[in-house]
Structures are given as C-alpha cells and as structure tokens.
Design an enzyme around this catalytic site. Sequence first.
Site, PDB file in Angstrom:
ATOM      1  CD  GLU A  40      45.286 -16.697  25.482  1.00  0.00           C
ATOM      2  OE1 GLU A  40      46.198 -17.228  24.849  1.00  0.00           O
ATOM      3  OE2 GLU A  40      44.084 -16.709  25.121  1.00  0.00           O
ATOM      4  CE  LYS A 106      47.367 -20.729  23.468  1.00  0.00           C
ATOM      5  NZ  LYS A 106      46.768 -19.500  22.881  1.00  0.00           N
ATOM      6  CB  CYS A 140      43.343 -19.832  24.883  1.00  0.00           C
ATOM      7  SG  CYS A 140      42.044 -19.106  23.819  1.00  0.00           S
TER       8      CYS A 140
END
Length: 255
Positions: A40, A106, A140
Amino acid sequence: MKIALVQSTLLWENPKENRNYFEQKINSITENVDLIVLPEMFTSGFTMNPKAAAETMKGETVLWLQALAKAKNSAITGSLVIQENDNFYNRLVFIFPSGEIKTYDKKHLFTLAGEDKTYTSGIQKLIIEYKGFKICPLICYDLRFPVFARNTEDYDVLIYVANWPKPRINAWDALLKARAIENMCYTIGVNRIGEDPNKHTYPGHSQMIDFLGDYLIEPQENEGVFITTLNKNTLLEARQKFGFLNDRDAFTMEK
C-alpha cells in the site's frame, strides 16, 4: 499463474526514490512471473499529508509502472496517492503488461489515523480478469470488513496490499486466513517492513494462503521477493468437492 510478493521498507514521502528502489527489486526477479504485488502507498508510506506525494493518473509513477510491466511482461499492482478532481485517493492500480490500467479506490478508510478526513473513499469493488483468473484487489483496512470482500463474484484470488503495524499483526495473520477460508479463494497479503517518521513499526508478514487456509508462502519478516504459483484447476476441484460457496448467504450492501 506465478505471483511475486515484494516486501520492503518504504522511503517517506519520496516517490522518486521509492520508484528507483522498487525498480531494482523488480529487475532482480529472474523468473518469469505473471503478477508482481507491491505494498500500500508504495511511493510514500502511509502519509496523511497527501500533497507531499500525490500524482495524477498520467504522472510519473503510472507511466513508470506501464513501462516496467511491459519490460517484464508481467502485471504489477500496488496503491499510491492519486489526486483527481480536487480529491485525494488511496488508489490501487493494476497495470497489465499491455499498459492497460484498472483501478480501485480504498473503500474503508482508516479512521484511527484520520485517513477518512484526508482521502475520499471509493464505492465500488473491482474484479479483474487476468491469465484465466478472477482477481479481487483490496487495501489494508478493508481486511477487517468481510461483507465487502464476500465472494459473490466467484473470484479466484483476493489480494490485500497494506501498511499494517506491528501491534495488530496478529489480526492481519488471522483475518487473511479467515478471508481465504470463508471465500474459498487464494488470498495474498503484502505488507511493508521498517519504521516510518510517526514511529510506527511494520513487521511485514507478507504471505499467501490457499482456499483451505494452508500457507503457500508463510508470513515473512525480512525484506525480499517471495514467489509461488497458483493452480486454477486445484482451486476448482476443491470448490466442486466441498461446495461451501453454494451455501453462502445472499445480501445487499447499503453503504
């Protein structure tokens, strides 16, 4: 499909030096691989100062990734800070060897660090078809939300790229295994190592798990490139034998 996981430290808010660093790592791969997975925010570390590292989709990093993917004849994926329409995104890019790009922003922003106040959330899951596999890439904190990751699309591979810190690394290990088992898919986690200026330490634990929860690559703690091969037929045979996905719940998402 042969996949390489690149576990490394990250240079803080320095896209140019991170590109140079990862180019050396990627060029050190002597095997022919189909997909290279980076962490990431691989050009900056997990920064809440996006202006220091933000680029556009026509910026240096995307152009660099396209050239590198073509040169290595391999897809490359990872996330970086993208500025678009006055918003900042923690955006995963999936670069095909042809230069074609697919993107995922995300969805679950990490409120504990104020990511939700700095970045704009994505709204849509991405499914990529590549080399006969259907791939779902996530980022994540998405790992903590199984409903969003639920395998309603019959994808084959679930990927998480991360900056996941040491105090919660047991959760990383447990949740990656859970996602693999409940979705009956290969599951990949690529985390960074090292320490950032905020004194957060990252222990790596990049890994690859099969559809029954067994390790193909056990959690790694050191810098390196870790490679293994996924077998689609073995996956399909297991799904046919056990049929767990046939009994999954139907649902709709409201947020």
